[in-house]
Design an enzyme around this catalytic site. Structure first.
Site, PDB file in Angstrom:
ATOM      1  N   HIS A 186      24.717  -1.762  -3.704  1.00 13.41           N
ATOM      2  CA  HIS A 186      24.468  -3.181  -3.408  1.00 13.41           C
ATOM      3  C   HIS A 186      24.942  -3.511  -1.987  1.00 13.41           C
ATOM      4  CE1 HIS A 186      24.979  -3.726  -8.015  1.00 13.41           C
ATOM      5  NE2 HIS A 186      23.703  -3.909  -7.751  1.00 13.41           N
TER       6      HIS A 186
ATOM      7  N   ARG B  88      15.358   1.503  -5.379  1.00 14.24           N
ATOM      8  CA  ARG B  88      15.998   2.825  -5.346  1.00 14.24           C
ATOM      9  C   ARG B  88      14.978   3.926  -5.608  1.00 14.24           C
ATOM     10  NH1 ARG B  88      19.791   1.444  -9.979  1.00 14.24           N
ATOM     11  NH2 ARG B  88      17.884   0.299 -10.381  1.00 14.24           N
TER      12      ARG B  88
ATOM     13  N   LYS C  51      21.920  -9.076 -20.686  1.00 14.59           N
ATOM     14  CA  LYS C  51      23.020  -8.134 -20.459  1.00 14.59           C
ATOM     15  C   LYS C  51      24.323  -8.722 -20.979  1.00 14.59           C
ATOM     16  CE  LYS C  51      21.033  -5.825 -16.451  1.00 14.59           C
ATOM     17  NZ  LYS C  51      21.165  -5.471 -15.039  1.00 14.59           N
TER      18      LYS C  51
ATOM     19  N   SER D 119      24.982  -0.065 -11.852  1.00 18.10           N
ATOM     20  CA  SER D 119      26.249  -0.548 -12.403  1.00 18.10           C
ATOM     21  C   SER D 119      26.515   0.096 -13.763  1.00 18.10           C
ATOM     22  CB  SER D 119      26.223  -2.068 -12.531  1.00 18.10           C
ATOM     23  OG  SER D 119      26.042  -2.643 -11.252  1.00 18.10           O
TER      24      SER D 119
END
Ligand code: COA
Length: 174
Positions: free
Chosen positions: A30, A104, A54, A142
């Protein structure tokens, strides 16, 4: 001569972008995106979302603090805020020209494309800008960092030191 009329921005005031995410926790991936963004925009607002899909390990306050601790001294160009409701509304109200998203791998693209088009449909004035994560960070998320830390894996070098410490303490607790 051409029929094409170039787009001329209305004002030359500072350019602001919003970089949203759950940041549970913030990673060096990040940070890489944020630093790339700072070379394009005058100011970046890091928007910390509570994604209902989440179940974060860290509370909203903890996530905000971990991010703020990465940027002490850079407060003129970085702001950290929580965001509830629609992201594009938040971006528009803050005067942001763009939402930054990091890519990514190709697997990120489908979801990001959908999100960007939906956001544009809701608010045309805010563009989405995709930045490519540095090669060193393409494999991290994460979740994978939390998973490694949970079982005692060394995640130093993948997250800032103070985040590494936080993860260690969290998983040491019974
Ligand atoms: N380096 C490392 N990891 C990265 C990364 C990078 N450069 N870019 C993304 N990731 C990871 C994140 O760590 C995260 O990992 P995780 O799933 O293991 O937690 C994952 O990729 C994607 O998460 P993130 O970028 O944080 O997005 P998100 O899916 O958690 O949140 C929001 C997306 C906040 C943008 C979205 O939920 C949102 O806009 N919410 C507001 C409501 C709204 O407007 N919804 C849209 C309606 S169209």
């Amino acid at each position: 001569m051409t029929d094409y009329e170039p787009f001329v921005p209305e004002s030359t005031s500072e350019s602001i972008a919003v970089y949203p995410g759950t940041f549970d926790p913030i990673t060096n991936g990040h940070l890489d995106i944020i630093h790339r963004g700072l070379s394009l925009f005058d100011r970046i607002i890091i928007a910390v979302a509570s994604n209902p899909a989440k179940q974060p390990l860290f509370s909203l306050e903890e996530r905000l603090k971990m991010i703020r601790d990465c940027f002490s001294g850079e407060e003129t160009r970085i702001e950290v805020e929580d965001v509830t409701g629609l992201l594009v509304d938040f971006a528009y109200k803050r005067g942001a020209k763009a939402i930054i998203r990091g890519l990514r791998a190709v697997s990120d693209f489908d979801y990001e494309f959908q999100l960007a088009l939906m956001n544009r449909r809701i608010e045309r004035e805010v563009e989405t800008v995709f930045l490519m994560t540095g090669f060193r960070w393409i494999f991290i998320s994460s979740s994978i960092i939390k998973d490694a830390a949970r079982y005692g894996g060394d995640v130093s070098g993948l997250v800032p030191d103070h985040v590494c410490e936080k993860l260690r303490n969290r998983y040491l607790q019974p």
